[in-house]
Design an enzyme around this catalytic site. Structure first.
Site, short mmCIF file in Angstrom:
data_model
loop_
_atom_site.label_atom_id
_atom_site.label_comp_id
_atom_site.label_asym_id
_atom_site.label_seq_id
_atom_site.Cartn_x
_atom_site.Cartn_y
_atom_site.Cartn_z
N HIS A 178 4.98 -9.60 -27.69
CA HIS A 178 5.25 -8.38 -27.93
C HIS A 178 5.57 -7.42 -28.36
CE1 HIS A 178 4.32 -11.49 -23.47
NE2 HIS A 178 3.35 -10.31 -22.94
N ASP A 223 -2.37 -16.26 -20.27
CA ASP A 223 -1.61 -14.36 -20.41
C ASP A 223 -0.09 -14.86 -19.94
OD1 ASP A 223 -0.80 -14.32 -17.56
OD2 ASP A 223 -2.62 -13.17 -17.13
N SER A 224 0.42 -13.21 -20.56
CA SER A 224 1.85 -12.78 -19.79
C SER A 224 2.27 -13.40 -19.16
CB SER A 224 2.20 -11.43 -20.47
OG SER A 224 0.96 -11.51 -21.58
#
EC number: 2.3.1.251
Length: 206
Positions: free
Chosen positions: A80, A123-124
């Site tokens: 990120h 995923d995140s």
């Protein structure tokens, strides 16, 4: 009197009003040559139109689907972009996208790479996210067994934070490759605390 008759007769013959008497000589009138015939016009066969963008795209997908070459995908990193995320979000989000994928690939006559693939990864939010699509890259070969690629992928994904409703995605692709192994990555654009993620994976040609 006889001389006058001769003049009148000659004038009428010149005008073509009376037939010539026996023994009279009528000068031949030269024939006007016929105009030369115009050369025949050759018909030019209509050239076949080149296939359009959509037809070429479909042909690429279809040809890739028929390929007998396979490759394995191993998700490696989710990063990120710190310039767009608050510290607490960075601490909260997952950056280890464990998963697996499989694809069919080929190199075309120009040496460029095409693939159809499906991949699953975390995923995140540590939730499973699928992604399936088509990918293309322009390939450069700066040295033996070394390849550099840049292109795009277009596909469909679904996320837990969107109730797993499928939605399309078009993303850039870059890669560095050596023999059968490649490190490939994309960047997902976004805003503050959203998107702006670098996602990378290893690709192994089977």
């Amino acid at each position: 009197m006889k001389q006058m008759v001769c003049w009148l007769t000659a004038g009428l013959l010149t005008l073509g009003g009376l037939p010539a008497r026996a023994g009279d000589t009528v000068p031949a009138v030269p024939e006007t040559p016929a105009a030369p015939a115009a050369p025949a016009v050759q018909e030019t066969p209509a050239s076949s139109a080149a296939p359009g963008f959509w037809q070429r795209s479909w042909d690429n997908v279809e040809t890739t689907w028929r390929s007998d070459r396979y490759e394995l995908y191993l998700p490696a990193i989710t990063w990120h972009n710190r310039a767009f995320y608050d510290r607490d979000k960075i601490d909260e989000y997952n950056e280890h996208p464990w998963g697996l994928g499989l694809g069919r690939y080929r190199y075309d006559s120009d040496g460029n790479w095409h693939a159809l693939y499906a991949m699953f990864f975390l995923d995140s939010h540590d939730k499973v996210e699928p992604f399936a699509g088509y990918a293309w890259q322009k390939i450069w070969r700066p040295a033996d067994d070394v390849r550099l690629g840049a292109g795009f992928t277009v596909g469909v994904t679904a996320r837990s934070d969107y109730s797993y409703i499928p939605f399309p995605a078009i993303l850039p692709l870059v890669s560095v490759e050596y023999r059968r192994l490649a490190l490939q990555a994309t960047y997902i654009p976004g805003g503050h605390n959203n998107g702006n993620v670098l996602f990378g994976w290893l690709r192994w040609q089977l």
